[in-house]
Design an enzyme around this catalytic site. Structure first.
Site, PDB file in Angstrom:
ATOM      1  N   CYS A  85       0.875  -1.173   0.000  1.00 19.05           N
ATOM      2  CA  CYS A  85       0.000   0.000   0.000  1.00 19.05           C
ATOM      3  C   CYS A  85       0.910   1.220   0.000  1.00 19.05           C
ATOM      4  O   CYS A  85       1.713   1.398   0.919  1.00 19.05           O
ATOM      5  CB  CYS A  85      -0.871  -0.034   1.251  1.00 19.05           C
ATOM      6  SG  CYS A  85      -1.931   1.407   1.451  1.00 19.05           S
ATOM      7  N   CYS A 199      -0.918   3.535  -6.673  1.00 12.79           N
ATOM      8  CA  CYS A 199      -1.794   2.931  -5.664  1.00 12.79           C
ATOM      9  C   CYS A 199      -2.007   1.502  -6.132  1.00 12.79           C
ATOM     10  O   CYS A 199      -2.250   1.263  -7.319  1.00 12.79           O
ATOM     11  CB  CYS A 199      -3.125   3.688  -5.611  1.00 12.79           C
ATOM     12  SG  CYS A 199      -4.421   2.864  -4.659  1.00 12.79           S
TER      13      CYS A 199
HETATM   14  N1  DGL Z   1      -3.830   0.344  -2.114  1.00 13.87           N
HETATM   15  C1  DGL Z   1      -3.647   1.563  -1.360  1.00 13.87           C
HETATM   16  C2  DGL Z   1      -2.429   2.337  -1.895  1.00 13.87           C
HETATM   17  O1  DGL Z   1      -1.592   1.757  -2.591  1.00 13.87           O
HETATM   18  C3  DGL Z   1      -4.993   2.232  -1.336  1.00 13.87           C
HETATM   19  C4  DGL Z   1      -5.089   3.402  -0.496  1.00 13.87           C
HETATM   20  C5  DGL Z   1      -6.420   3.672   0.138  1.00 13.87           C
HETATM   21  O2  DGL Z   1      -6.900   2.849   0.895  1.00 13.87           O
HETATM   22  O3  DGL Z   1      -6.913   4.785  -0.101  1.00 13.87           O
HETATM   23  O4  DGL Z   1      -2.240   3.495  -1.627  1.00 13.87           O
END
Ligand code: DGL
Length: 279
Positions: A85, A199
């Site tokens: 993440c 993301c």
């Molecule tokens: N997969 C997360 C990232 O790479 C998502 C972020 C979120 O929950 O807004 O930032």
């Protein structure tokens, strides 16, 4: 639970799963790359679906939720953790590494600006990420170290609507495509030729991005690079599983509704894992 001794990796520790954490389902795009590059490793995936999205939360909240998730994976016996993440990595990598030291190697993520800067023909690259990732020090350091010396201009964009489209299994919808067109068309108009998917949810949007703006932007995501880094870290710590070990498993845990999560996980983890279990 395996004995977590960094100095003398024992058989149980080597056989332990790699922990992978994301606010929700996005980290499954990283799981795909991990499984491709490390097919003998088991994976325990933690999705904080009760608190997703992290992108619009405060720095302190993101840090606290990430610390809880990594503590859970550590307690569950994982031999290393991939913070899959960008938003969580932006605020937590330094403190997590200080806290766990050699007891738990931690691999994190930052938007993949380096390949974008190397590939751009127009001298303009775009980064689509959450508000949290864009304001974090990690990403801004990468801009200063990689894009600025190369004279490459970095455009950034975010939309709070995108992560929920993936979480609700709506990422193939016309509404998602329209939102992507709204966000990405100005980047194309400003001359960007590379789009960094900053993301881990966004690789799942690739088909919708193609429908929204065609092939004007080359898409770059970090999954393969993170998996390569994970291979290096496991080798450095003597934690790589040897050939001819037992079949690997994929387990996952969600903090939100497991019934909502099950079909989405099944759809997004389209991999030949021997066993898929809910933790
Ligand atoms: N997969 C997360 C990232 O790479 C998502 C972020 C979120 O929950 O807004 O930032």
């Amino acid at each position: 639970m395996s004995q977590l001794s960094a100095e003398i990796p024992d058989t149980a520790r080597i056989a332990a799963p790699i922990g992978v954490f994301d606010s929700g389902m996005g980290g499954l795009s990283v799981v795909a790359e991990l499984h491709r590059q490390l097919p003998r490793e088991s994976i325990l995936y933690y999705a904080d679906t009760a608190h997703v999205p992290y992108g619009s939360r405060s720095d302190a909240e993101i840090r606290e939720l990430t610390a809880d998730a990594v503590a859970w994976l550590f307690q569950a016996g994982c031999k290393a953790v991939v913070v899959a993440c960008n938003t969580a990595s932006a605020f937590s990598l330094t403190s997590l590494r200080q806290h766990y030291g050699a007891r738990l190697p931690i691999i994190g993520l930052v938007p993949a600006l380096k390949p974008a800067v190397a590939a751009t023909q127009s001298g303009v690259v775009a980064v689509l990420a959450t508000a949290g990732t864009l304001r974090g020090d990690l990403f801004n350091t990468v801009i200063r170290q990689i894009a600025e010396p190369a004279g490459v201009h970095v455009l950034t964009a975010f939309s709070a609507a995108l992560v929920p489209f993936v979480e609700q299994n709506q990422h193939h919808s016309i509404e998602c495509e329209q939102e992507l067109h709204r966000v990405l068309q100005p980047l194309c108009a400003a001359g960007a030729d590379q789009l960094v998917l900053g993301c881990t949810h966004y690789p799942f949007l690739s088909p919708a991005i193609g429908r929204a703006i065609g092939t004007q932007l080359t898409l770059i995501d970090s999954g393969a690079a993170v998996a390569r880094q994970t291979v290096r870290v496991l080798i450095d710590h003597g934690l790589l599983r040897p050939i001819h070990t037992q079949p690997v498993f994929f387990q996952y845990a969600v903090t939100g509704d497991p019934e909502h999560a099950a079909p989405i996980v099944a759809q997004l983890v389209a991999l030949p894992f021997r066993r898929v279990m809910v933790y």
